[in-house]
Design a protein around this motif. Structure first.
Motif, mmCIF file in Angstrom:
data_model
loop_
_atom_site.group_PDB
_atom_site.id
_atom_site.type_symbol
_atom_site.label_atom_id
_atom_site.label_comp_id
_atom_site.label_asym_id
_atom_site.label_seq_id
_atom_site.Cartn_x
_atom_site.Cartn_y
_atom_site.Cartn_z
ATOM 1 N N ILE A 25 0.902 -1.256 -0.040
ATOM 2 C CA ILE A 25 0.138 -0.053 -0.136
ATOM 3 C C ILE A 25 0.692 1.488 -0.016
ATOM 4 N N VAL A 26 1.917 1.217 0.910
ATOM 5 C CA VAL A 26 2.649 2.322 1.105
ATOM 6 C C VAL A 26 3.756 2.719 -0.196
ATOM 7 N N GLY A 27 3.274 3.627 -0.801
ATOM 8 C CA GLY A 27 4.215 3.881 -2.050
ATOM 9 C C GLY A 27 4.769 5.476 -2.146
ATOM 10 N N SER A 28 4.949 5.646 -3.298
ATOM 11 C CA SER A 28 5.535 7.064 -3.787
ATOM 12 C C SER A 28 4.369 7.945 -3.586
ATOM 13 N N GLY A 29 3.003 7.688 -3.430
ATOM 14 C CA GLY A 29 1.900 8.464 -3.248
ATOM 15 C C GLY A 29 1.922 9.339 -2.033
ATOM 16 N N ILE A 30 2.363 8.666 -1.022
ATOM 17 C CA ILE A 30 2.685 9.393 0.314
ATOM 18 C C ILE A 30 3.487 10.606 0.170
ATOM 19 N N LEU A 31 4.215 10.743 -0.738
ATOM 20 C CA LEU A 31 5.040 12.013 -0.953
ATOM 21 C C LEU A 31 4.289 13.184 -1.424
ATOM 22 N N PRO A 169 5.629 21.593 -1.490
ATOM 23 C CA PRO A 169 5.811 20.996 -2.857
ATOM 24 C C PRO A 169 4.940 19.905 -3.091
ATOM 25 N N GLY A 170 4.764 19.418 -4.241
ATOM 26 C CA GLY A 170 4.134 18.276 -4.821
ATOM 27 C C GLY A 170 4.650 16.933 -4.063
ATOM 28 N N ASN A 171 6.011 16.913 -3.943
ATOM 29 C CA ASN A 171 6.782 15.820 -3.581
ATOM 30 C C ASN A 171 7.554 16.441 -2.488
ATOM 31 N N VAL A 172 6.986 16.050 -1.101
ATOM 32 C CA VAL A 172 7.596 16.724 -0.066
ATOM 33 C C VAL A 172 9.017 16.487 0.266
ATOM 34 N N LEU A 173 9.816 15.681 -0.390
ATOM 35 C CA LEU A 173 11.180 15.392 -0.409
ATOM 36 C C LEU A 173 11.905 16.459 -1.211
ATOM 37 N N ALA A 174 11.247 17.183 -2.140
ATOM 38 C CA ALA A 174 11.773 18.163 -3.082
ATOM 39 C C ALA A 174 11.558 19.595 -2.954
ATOM 40 N N GLY A 175 12.316 20.460 -3.010
ATOM 41 C CA GLY A 175 12.180 21.797 -3.106
ATOM 42 C C GLY A 175 12.778 22.386 -1.729
ATOM 43 N N PHE A 176 13.263 21.645 -0.722
ATOM 44 C CA PHE A 176 13.727 21.993 0.514
ATOM 45 C C PHE A 176 15.166 21.360 0.699
ATOM 46 N N TYR A 177 15.916 22.000 0.681
ATOM 47 C CA TYR A 177 17.574 21.645 0.556
ATOM 48 C C TYR A 177 18.475 22.198 1.989
ATOM 49 N N ASP A 184 18.367 13.308 2.348
ATOM 50 C CA ASP A 184 18.933 12.039 1.569
ATOM 51 C C ASP A 184 18.689 10.789 2.356
ATOM 52 N N ILE A 185 18.496 10.654 3.643
ATOM 53 C CA ILE A 185 18.120 9.598 4.367
ATOM 54 C C ILE A 185 16.786 9.326 3.911
ATOM 55 N N ALA A 186 15.967 10.092 3.919
ATOM 56 C CA ALA A 186 14.625 9.770 3.610
ATOM 57 C C ALA A 186 14.516 9.247 1.926
ATOM 58 N N ASN A 187 15.197 9.979 1.035
ATOM 59 C CA ASN A 187 15.156 9.453 -0.455
ATOM 60 C C ASN A 187 15.922 8.115 -0.127
ATOM 61 N N LEU A 188 16.779 7.469 0.380
ATOM 62 C CA LEU A 188 17.268 6.407 0.524
ATOM 63 C C LEU A 188 16.259 5.559 1.186
#
Length: 341
Positions: A25-31, A169-177, A184-188
């Motif tokens: 169930i849990v996939g990229s949609g959560i982002l 942002p639409g992808n919560v892991l993108a746009g904030f650096y 990086d840990i979240a993306n891994l």
């Protein structure tokens, strides 16, 4: 103890099934959930999440009774979603299926994508040992998996909205650096998770094509089974065919390239969720259950199913329109391999 039947070994339990279901169930949609909650607001956002969870849970538990036919406890097994469709609905049935307002519609599709579950339910159920009856165990698996997922989704969506507000942002892991190591840990973690989830969803596709190749060219070198002994672990060997080695590799490369080419993370999620939610999660499971349970046309339960199906169809159409409108708007300035949030 292993359960064997029809040449298959089944070792699944309530907890392995729950873990498998949660992973599926849990996939990229959560982002996209924080963005979706931001578009819908504090009241409507969590309400829509809970509503999709309830609909998915209900259609999944009735679909659990379609694993065996005609009797849900002692009938013949339907090993896959396609088997159940063919058995209960017959060979003619199949998978038929910017502005603030467009963003709200698209958010519905994102949430629907996050709750996509029914199409892999029977594959999970097919791993369970019996007795007890698989449908009873699977209903508990569905309750635990969707319940835990819903709590996780609401927490993530609301906390993301609290942290970033309307600028999320639409992808919560993108746009904030500003916190590189955390991102990086979240993306891994996403990569590790999706490696397993990719296997869950791709294996049925591989099986269909590889079975067709073996049937079409049974004696060709493409279908020949090769055995390779591992150099340092002589006890184990690797068995493969060229069709598996080459076609699976090409499939992974092709799908990865396509995913990288599309720059619309948010809009694509919304569109995928919209076009798959109604037919796979609502319409087909309910249609199969109506046949399995012999629900009479015109009865109160039949009418309830039609109302639920029509309501979800409207949501699917609205979400698809919102996502398509957003894609058309983004195409005006689109660049291949450049993500647009």
């Amino acid at each position: 103890m292993e359960a064997t039947e029809e040449g298959r070994i089944r070792t699944g339990t309530l907890w392995t099934g729950t873990a498998h279901a949660f992973t599926a169930i849990v996939g990229s949609g959560i982002l996209a959930l924080p963005w979706s909650v931001a578009q819908l607001g504090w009241i409507l956002g969590p309400l829509v999440l809970v509503t999709f969870a309830i609909v998915t849970y209900y259609t999944s538990i009735i679909f659990s009774d379609c694993y065996r036919t005609p009797d849900p406890v002692t009938g013949r097994r339907n090993h896959t979603y396609g088997d159940a469709v063919r058995t209960l609905l017959g060979p003619t049935e199949g998978y038929r299926p910017s502005t603030k307002i467009w963003h709200a519609f698209q958010a519905l599709g994102n949430i629907a994508f996050a709750f996509g579950y029914s199409n892999i339910l029977l594959e999970i159920q097919d791993t369970l040992k019996s007795p007890p009856p698989e449908n009873k165990v699977m209903k508990k698996v569905t309750l635990y998996a969707i319940g835990a997922t819903t709590l996780f989704y609401i927490s993530l969506g609301c906390m993301g909205y609290v942290a970033y507000g309307n600028d999320v942002p639409g992808n919560v892991l993108a746009g904030f650096y500003n916190i590189f190591w955390l991102v990086d840990i979240a993306n891994l973690a996403v990569i590790i998770h999706l490696i397993g989830a990719y296997q869950v969803y791709s294996q049925p596709i591989f099986a269909i094509h590889e079975k067709w190749i073996v049937t079409r060219w049974p004696t060709s070198f493409f279908s020949t089974v090769y055995t390779v002994k591992l150099p340092f672990i002589k006890k184990y060997t690797i068995r493969f065919t060229l069709s598996k080695l080459l076609l699976r590799t090409v499939f992974v490369i092709f799908t990865t390239a396509i995913a990288m080419m599309f720059p619309f993370f948010n809009a694509i999620l919304g569109l995928l969720g919209a076009v798959s939610f109604w037919p796979l999660t609502v319409y087909l499971p309910m249609s199969m259950y109506i046949v399995q349970a012999k629900i009479k046309r015109g009865s109160s339960k039949w009418i309830m199913f039609q109302i639920l199906g029509l309501s979800c169809l409207i949501v699917t159409l609205v979400a698809a329109i919102g996502s398509i409108a957003d894609i058309l708007e983004l195409l005006k300035n689109a660049k291949l391999f450049h993500i647009q949030l």
